[in-house]
Design an enzyme around this catalytic site. Structure first.
Site, short mmCIF file in Angstrom:
data_model
loop_
_atom_site.label_atom_id
_atom_site.label_comp_id
_atom_site.label_asym_id
_atom_site.label_seq_id
_atom_site.Cartn_x
_atom_site.Cartn_y
_atom_site.Cartn_z
N LYS A 111 138.93 -13.16 22.70
CA LYS A 111 137.53 -13.12 22.27
C LYS A 111 137.43 -12.94 20.76
O LYS A 111 136.57 -13.55 20.11
CB LYS A 111 136.79 -12.00 23.00
CG LYS A 111 136.65 -12.26 24.50
CD LYS A 111 135.99 -11.09 25.22
CE LYS A 111 135.82 -11.40 26.71
NZ LYS A 111 135.22 -10.28 27.46
N ASP A 150 142.79 -10.43 26.71
CA ASP A 150 141.45 -10.99 26.86
C ASP A 150 140.57 -10.64 25.66
O ASP A 150 139.85 -11.49 25.14
CB ASP A 150 140.81 -10.45 28.15
CG ASP A 150 139.42 -11.01 28.37
OD1 ASP A 150 139.29 -12.24 28.57
OD2 ASP A 150 138.45 -10.23 28.34
#
Length: 799
Positions: free
Chosen positions: A664, A660
């Site tokens: 980003k 994750d």
């Protein structure tokens, strides 16, 4: 004053009682004349009676229904005599048919004749002197071809003579719609005939004012049944009313306006059911200048003539108009290039086929020689007319239509500057009207949102919108309308908006989830400014972004898959967005509710060069290591607590994998122009090697002793004053992307963060060694949903 009452105003009940009260009140104030239509559907009944009688069919049931319209006046001898006369005429028609000499006009006249007798008798019962008057005695017409034209000189003379010695202490109740010729044969005045009768009588008697009592509050800025935000127009000029009458406003007709314009007699349109209402006043003055209304005209076709042989050739338009006018075909509007290479014009739908045949015959040589390449008929067209003095209205209207993928076939601007006409596909008329009305009047704009995903973020977002929508409407003049919700199995769709029971409705829905079906439903709706809010983590949904954009929808996404996925696909979507002028907001992709994406966009636009980005990008991992570094609790206990608080994914291993944070970092890198793929990020997986590959989170957490031992060992090695942070790091010059667990000074910006805060440090050439720091809540459904909501509101300001 002349008071005209329409058929719906004369229905039994509240409307009829109000009519009598209005007449009584006005009669006490001064001299009045009353003009009435046939009651309710009486004219339609009479046409049915004529058609049945002339064929010899049984018409008794319809005749009895006709008589019921006057049931509140059973003892009216004159009315009863009229009904008996009607019955006799129908009997003659039934026996002799066409040979009877009785016309449809003769039969239709009984609608108004019965109406004036009926109203007069009811007024007399209220102690008001009233007299029923047949307008055929003074309203004279000439029959020219297929047209019935009012003979102004004769009608004026006969009307003045009739009322010259009339005692206006008695209220004259006059028939609308019907007139007679020099042989005293009955004629009707066509559509809006009663309104026309009233305006003629007002003209002949030089009235102070004509009041048209209808069952609407007046003229609105658009049809309220099509445009919910339409507003009442209190004042408008004759010229503006005339333009609106030409574009389909039901309570107006050009021929009704003209007699009033000639004498400067104001027309007030008021509501019988709201007799205290102000209504709309139409006069020479007309109130404030500016745009007054947006109207529409359907049942028209667009004919286009194109060809290189028209270039510079004089007289083409003259030939077009002559051949059409010779057949009585009127052209509603025209648009023509100065070179005459192309000409487009609009005619009524019923004349379209004939017009094309006439033009093909007229230009047969030009078509054979290819100097005219085509004479084309575009069916299913509609006109949106913007009425009133305008400045920058056209640009606003066109911008709003194009954003919603509605394109104009023809644009026409009147010489007087009183209206602009936009010709569009009739399929988009309702949507187009709402868009243009919103753009022109700057009233409450609506963003229609279809939400994909009902997880923590999706559910919270929908509830936030429903709970705060009224406040947003008041504060921002913007309505966020959630028109649908889909989960992985089914969906609901309601153009008017879902309500607080949406979860129950979704659970009970029989509509199976299909993005193709959802897209088609949204396309087929009349909705404007459609936004798809993607609150899923689905690759399949992000793969459909191009379909959303091609359908004319904008996108708001919490889903990171598109922006962190395959670069070629990412650029394809970005290019389409740029080419189409579409909107795609995804602030929550990285910082939940923090404005990191927006900040990077501004820095890039300011021509500053970003040299480095680093920070704690995951609120869940921030909470995990912020708490673990300073407490004596075990790593597994804090992980389960974060899961319980809703800070992690349902399976916290997704957070621990570091993927994750890597996504980003990719999104931030692409935002500043780097061409990078997810595989290029160096990621430190936080799951101990011996626990990788466990089938489920339950089997993973069952080995918590190994997890705790692993992190206790790391923590025990920390020097005094140091803490653990899971950091994303982008070195722009080296194009190096790294996600790793580091130790940092507890008093540093990274070491100082608390709870589930995220922090972003952005280094640029302009700011040097001092970074721009963005810090705040970085996890949780409430925060992320609020960020998506913020994107929707920002998007709404663009509409």
């Amino acid at each position: 004053k002349v008071l005209k009452f329409g058929r719906k105003s004369l229905r039994e009940g509240v409307a009829l009682n109000n009519v009598l009260a209005i007449i009584e009140s006005e009669a006490k104030q001064g001299a009045i004349a009353v003009v009435v239509s046939a009651i309710d559907d009486a004219t339609d009944r009479l046409i049915e009676l004529f058609n049945k009688a002339i064929k010899g069919d049984n018409y008794s049931i319809i005749l009895e229904e006709k008589k019921k319209l006057y049931q509140s006046s059973p003892d009216n001898n004159e009315l009863n005599q009229l009904l008996k006369e009607l019955e006799n005429l129908l009997e003659q028609l039934s026996k002799k048919g066409d040979k009877s000499g009785i016309t449809l006009n003769d039969i239709m006249a009984f609608g108004e004749l019965c109406s004036v007798s009926f109203i007069s008798s009811l007024l007399i019962k209220r102690q008001i002197n009233a007299k029923p008057i047949d307008a055929r005695k003074f309203l004279k017409v000439d029959k020219i071809g297929n047209s019935t034209l009012v003979n102004y000189p004769q009608s004026t003379m006969f009307c003045k003579l009739y009322f010259e010695h009339f005692d206006f202490k008695t209220v004259p109740v006059i028939t609308g719609f019907i007139a007679s010729d020099e042989l005293n044969q009955t004629h009707t005045l066509g559509r809006n005939g009663s309104n026309y009768s009233a305006s003629l009588i007002a003209n002949f008697l030089e009235a102070e004012e004509l009041q048209n009592w209808t069952t609407v509050d007046g003229i609105f800025t658009a049809k309220p049944e099509l445009v919910p935000d339409a507003r009442l127009i209190k004042k408008m000029s004759f010229q503006e009313a005339h333009e609106l009458a030409n574009f389909g406003v039901n309570v107006l007709h050009p021929k009704t306006i003209e007699p009033l314009m000639e004498k400067g007699i104001p027309l007030r349109i008021v509501n019988t059911l709201n007799k205290e209402g102000e209504g709309t006043l139409i006069s020479n003055n007309g109130g404030e200048s500016g745009i007054k209304a947006v109207s529409a005209l359907q049942d028209i076709v667009l004919i286009t003539i194109e060809g290189r042989g028209l270039l510079g050739k004089v007289g083409i338009d003259a030939r077009i108009f002559k051949v059409l006018s010779d057949q009585g075909i009127g052209v509603r509007l025209i648009s023509q290039a100065s070179s005459e290479r192309g000409i487009g014009f609009v005619v009524d739908c019923e004349n379209g086929e004939l017009a094309v045949k006439l033009l093909q015959r007229e230009f047969v040589l030009e078509l054979e020689r290819k100097s005219i390449s085509s004479i084309h008929l575009n069916r299913k067209m509609a006109i949106i007319a913007i009425v009133g003095k305008h400045n920058y209205v056209l640009e606003k209207a066109i911008s709003g239509l194009r954003r919603n993928k509605i394109f104009m076939h023809l644009i026409s601007n009147s010489i007087s500057g009183n209206h602009i006409s936009l010709v569009i596909d009739s399929n988009y008329l309702n949507k187009g009207l709402n868009i243009v009305h919103s753009q022109v009047f700057g009233v409450i704009k609506t963003v229609n949102v279809f939400c994909l995903g009902k997880g923590v973020v999706g559910s919270t977002l929908i509830d936030q919108i429903l709970e705060t929508n009224e406040k947003v409407v008041v504060d921002r003049k913007l309505r966020i309308n959630v028109v649908g919700v889909a989960d992985s199995k089914q969906f609901i769709f309601n153009p008017s908006g879902v309500n607080l029971n949406w979860k129950k409705d979704l659970q009970g829905s029989s509509q199976k989830n299909s993005l193709k079906t959802i897209i088609q439903k949204l396309k087929d709706s009349y909705l404007e400014n459609i936004v798809v809010a993607d609150n899923t983590a689905s690759q399949d949904v992000s793969d459909n972004y191009l379909q959303f954009l091609n359908a004319g929808f904008d996108i708001v996404a919490a889903n990171k898959k598109l922006n962190s996925g395959n670069y070629t696909r990412y650029k394809e979507v970005q290019n389409v967005i740029r080419q189409r002028g579409s909107l795609f907001y995804y602030e929550t992709n990285v910082g939940a509710g923090l404005p990191i994406i927006d900040t990077l966009k501004h820095l890039k636009e300011s021509a500053d060069t970003i040299t480095k980005i680093r920070g704690v990008f995951s609120g869940s991992l921030s909470y995990l290591f912020n708490t673990f570094s300073i407490s004596g609790r075990s790593f597994a206990e804090i992980l389960l607590e974060a899961k319980e608080k809703g800070l992690t994914e349902p399976d916290p291993r997704e957070d621990l994998s570091g993927l994750d944070v890597a996504r980003k970092l990719i999104i931030l890198s692409r935002e500043i122009g780097l061409k990078v793929e997810l595989e290029e990020v160096e990621v430190e997986n936080l799951i101990p090697q011996e626990l990788i590959g466990k089938a489920s989170f339950d089997s993973f957490i069952a080995e918590e002793h190994q997890l705790n031992r692993h992190y206790e060992a790391i923590k025990n090695k920390l020097p005094e004053g140091k803490v653990l942070r899971y950091v994303g790091d982008l070195d722009v010059a080296q194009q190096k992307l790294k996600v790793s667990l580091i130790e940092t000074d507890q008093n540093s910006s990274l070491g100082n963060i608390k709870g589930a805060d995220s922090i972003f440090e952005v280094y640029t050439q302009a700011y040097g060694e001092q970074p721009i720091v963005i810090q705040g809540a970085g996890a949780g459904g409430e925060v992320t949903a609020r960020g998506v909501y913020s994107d929707l509101i920002r998007m709404g300001r663009k509409y």
